[in-house]
Motif scaffolding. Sequence first.
Motif, PDB file in Angstrom:
ATOM      1  N   GLU A 204       0.855  -1.198   0.000  1.00 25.05           N
ATOM      2  CA  GLU A 204       0.000   0.000   0.000  1.00 25.05           C
ATOM      3  C   GLU A 204       0.879   1.231   0.000  1.00 25.05           C
ATOM      4  N   SER A 205       0.377   2.316  -0.628  1.00 24.15           N
ATOM      5  CA  SER A 205       1.099   3.597  -0.674  1.00 24.15           C
ATOM      6  C   SER A 205       0.236   4.687  -0.045  1.00 24.15           C
ATOM      7  N   LEU A 206       0.863   5.820   0.242  1.00 23.52           N
ATOM      8  CA  LEU A 206       0.116   6.966   0.749  1.00 23.52           C
ATOM      9  C   LEU A 206      -0.910   7.423  -0.280  1.00 23.52           C
ATOM     10  N   LEU A 207      -1.974   8.017   0.206  1.00 27.07           N
ATOM     11  CA  LEU A 207      -2.979   8.544  -0.716  1.00 27.07           C
ATOM     12  C   LEU A 207      -2.387   9.619  -1.613  1.00 27.07           C
ATOM     13  N   LYS A 208      -1.436  10.344  -1.090  1.00 26.30           N
ATOM     14  CA  LYS A 208      -0.674  11.304  -1.884  1.00 26.30           C
ATOM     15  C   LYS A 208       0.671  11.516  -1.204  1.00 26.30           C
ATOM     16  N   PRO A 209       1.710  11.848  -1.956  1.00 23.07           N
ATOM     17  CA  PRO A 209       3.026  12.067  -1.335  1.00 23.07           C
ATOM     18  C   PRO A 209       2.960  13.197  -0.311  1.00 23.07           C
ATOM     19  N   TYR A 210       3.781  13.098   0.715  1.00 22.89           N
ATOM     20  CA  TYR A 210       3.809  14.116   1.743  1.00 22.89           C
ATOM     21  C   TYR A 210       4.825  15.196   1.369  1.00 22.89           C
ATOM     22  N   GLU A 211       4.361  16.470   1.371  1.00 22.80           N
ATOM     23  CA  GLU A 211       5.247  17.597   1.064  1.00 22.80           C
ATOM     24  C   GLU A 211       6.070  17.918   2.310  1.00 22.80           C
ATOM     25  N   LEU A 212       7.382  17.699   2.226  1.00 28.95           N
ATOM     26  CA  LEU A 212       8.253  17.881   3.381  1.00 28.95           C
ATOM     27  C   LEU A 212       8.382  19.357   3.764  1.00 28.95           C
ATOM     28  N   CYS A 213       8.517  19.595   5.064  1.00 30.50           N
ATOM     29  CA  CYS A 213       8.630  20.953   5.606  1.00 30.50           C
ATOM     30  C   CYS A 213       9.921  21.077   6.406  1.00 30.50           C
ATOM     31  N   ASP A 214      10.394  22.297   6.528  1.00 27.46           N
ATOM     32  CA  ASP A 214      11.576  22.532   7.356  1.00 27.46           C
ATOM     33  C   ASP A 214      11.267  22.133   8.801  1.00 27.46           C
ATOM     34  N   GLY A 215      12.207  21.410   9.422  1.00 29.27           N
ATOM     35  CA  GLY A 215      12.027  20.952  10.793  1.00 29.27           C
ATOM     36  C   GLY A 215      11.411  19.567  10.897  1.00 29.27           C
ATOM     37  N   LEU A 273      16.572  19.924   7.235  1.00 34.86           N
ATOM     38  CA  LEU A 273      17.171  21.122   7.810  1.00 34.86           C
ATOM     39  C   LEU A 273      16.763  22.386   7.069  1.00 34.86           C
ATOM     40  N   GLU A 274      16.708  22.339   5.746  1.00 32.21           N
ATOM     41  CA  GLU A 274      16.297  23.494   4.943  1.00 32.21           C
ATOM     42  C   GLU A 274      15.859  23.022   3.559  1.00 32.21           C
ATOM     43  N   GLY A 275      15.144  23.915   2.868  1.00 34.57           N
ATOM     44  CA  GLY A 275      14.683  23.588   1.519  1.00 34.57           C
ATOM     45  C   GLY A 275      13.263  23.046   1.472  1.00 34.57           C
ATOM     46  N   GLY A 276      12.640  22.878   2.657  1.00 32.00           N
ATOM     47  CA  GLY A 276      11.264  22.377   2.684  1.00 32.00           C
ATOM     48  C   GLY A 276      10.253  23.504   2.777  1.00 32.00           C
ATOM     49  N   GLY A 277       9.003  23.134   2.925  1.00 27.18           N
ATOM     50  CA  GLY A 277       7.934  24.115   3.034  1.00 27.18           C
ATOM     51  C   GLY A 277       7.708  24.536   4.474  1.00 27.18           C
ATOM     52  N   VAL A 278       6.566  25.200   4.711  1.00 30.47           N
ATOM     53  CA  VAL A 278       6.176  25.665   6.049  1.00 30.47           C
ATOM     54  C   VAL A 278       5.050  24.776   6.555  1.00 30.47           C
ATOM     55  N   CYS A 279       5.234  24.229   7.747  1.00 33.73           N
ATOM     56  CA  CYS A 279       4.242  23.313   8.312  1.00 33.73           C
ATOM     57  C   CYS A 279       3.130  24.093   9.008  1.00 33.73           C
ATOM     58  N   MET A 280       1.886  23.673   8.765  1.00 37.19           N
ATOM     59  CA  MET A 280       0.717  24.237   9.428  1.00 37.19           C
ATOM     60  C   MET A 280       0.124  23.207  10.400  1.00 37.19           C
ATOM     61  N   PRO A 281      -0.597  23.680  11.426  1.00 37.02           N
ATOM     62  CA  PRO A 281      -1.146  22.731  12.414  1.00 37.02           C
ATOM     63  C   PRO A 281      -2.076  21.688  11.813  1.00 37.02           C
ATOM     64  N   ASP A 282      -2.763  22.020  10.708  1.00 38.50           N
ATOM     65  CA  ASP A 282      -3.712  21.074  10.125  1.00 38.50           C
ATOM     66  C   ASP A 282      -3.122  20.279   8.964  1.00 38.50           C
ATOM     67  N   THR A 283      -1.807  20.302   8.831  1.00 42.41           N
ATOM     68  CA  THR A 283      -1.161  19.604   7.708  1.00 42.41           C
ATOM     69  C   THR A 283      -1.472  18.114   7.714  1.00 42.41           C
ATOM     70  N   PHE A 284      -1.547  17.521   8.900  1.00 43.71           N
ATOM     71  CA  PHE A 284      -1.689  16.060   9.006  1.00 43.71           C
ATOM     72  C   PHE A 284      -3.138  15.620   9.252  1.00 43.71           C
ATOM     73  N   GLU A 285      -4.079  16.516   9.034  1.00 42.64           N
ATOM     74  CA  GLU A 285      -5.474  16.195   9.336  1.00 42.64           C
ATOM     75  C   GLU A 285      -5.977  15.003   8.520  1.00 42.64           C
TER      76      GLU A 285
END
Length: 523
Positions: A204-215, A273-285
């Motif tokens: 099984e795979s993720l429903l969609k790829p996860y966009e990585l965020c800094d941190g 460490l760097e080069g990713g996006g910005v994480c929001m609290p509802d990112t993993f909803e």
Amino acid sequence: MNTMKIRLAAKTDMGIVRTNNEDNFQVAADLTSDKMQWINNEVYSLGEKGTLLVVADGMGGMNAGEVASELAIETVREYFSSDRLTDEVLKNRYSIEKYMNEVIVEADARIKQEAKRRPETRGMGTTIVIGWILDGKLYVSWCGDSRAYVYNPVAGLHQISKDHSYVQGLVDKGAISKEDAFDYPDSNIITRSLSDGTAKAKPESLLKPYELCDGDIVLLCTDGLNGMLRDSEIEDVIRNNEADMDCLADELIKAACEAAGSDNITICLCQILEGGGVCMPDTFESFDNRLAGKQRLDTRVPQHDTEETVKWYRKKTFIGLMIAFVLVLIGGGCWFWMQNKGESQVEMKAEGDKKDTEKDGKAQSATDTTEMRTETPSRAEKTNPSKSTKEQNETGAPLSVSTEIENSLEQISGVSKPEKTGEKKKEEPRLTLIHDNEPEHAGEKKEQNTRGQEPEKQKKSGEDTQGAVHPDSTHTQQYQVKEGETYFSIAKKFSISAEELMSMNNTKNTRLNAGDIILVPKK
């Protein structure tokens, strides 16, 4: 392509109960290189073909589980060699996920072949989870209950893979909650694995790829970690060791061993460490909802607010307050308009009622005035008949009243003017002039005329009385209307009909006001 900086670490431990380690793993810092290698806590730049993390949890006992997990890792190494990762494989998301699933299916086939070749290893199997970091995204494919997590200081720790296990099936049906699954019996029973019977593996795979965020910290592990520690406990360890991946791996293994340590523990870590996006609290909803099953329970734990989180909440709160303010203004305006409209309608109705009352009062006053006028000349005629006779003698014309008084008398008596005039002309005696030389005869004639008129007047009065009801003082009396009384209620008191009472007062208007004076029959 984003220039992403990452830090890696990976370790395995036998635990404090088992006597052998059936787990296996592989990390490759740069798949562009022919060598699959990494150094714990070393910082790398993400290569064109990405970074690889793999964990396998063997099972079967008698070293068979170790064989199965090793075969799975060897298959991954072969298929993720640089020359195998062609442009066709890297073309898009679907080609990448398809390739990862093909690798797992191939590993399953090789384990089954080995079990046939070596009867002593029959019954062996393994779970597997592959994490491929490519072009700023995390692709995950798995089979079994080995997990993939993502931790971020803003959002906390979240499981992004979904266990192929008996307990997860109960969660999906809503029979138990996600939190209850940790303590539920038979939590070690899995529903999918490599070399599971004769059927082909079903990764099984993720429903969609996860966009990585800094941190972000990507964590792949066997159930030797998540089976000993709750997710909230794993998060606490990560939060206290964010700066050092090598130290973090040691702390996670230590915590699992202190909790029970009844299984092998294997961990792979990758920090962005760097080069990713910005994480929001509802990112993993979406991940949380998928794992919570029908109950849709929120498995997130309290987090410490960062500057980005505070800004995000402030912006959201400001927008919400502005919307609420606008709605309050609109609602207040509508309420004010409705209030003014209601008051205007009440004022208009009151003004209309006032005008109707004034009109009725004027009509009643006019009726009373007319009645008074009709009575005045009649009394004058009765009190001073000689004056009328004198005026008639002087003018030489028949005795008569004014046109206005005649009309009023006609309405009261009901006798038309032509008939009344005709009777007068027929019955009234003609008056003649008396000369000065005939005083005695004049007096006699005057007396005769006066005597002759009395029977005629009595006769006429009798005829008028038969034709209509006269509002004179002999038959009627004045009555003051009380509050709430009507023509009908007053007529009932005097034993006549309302129509007769209204005719007696020469009116068709049924409205009466308290204090009005009307004529009623004498009892």
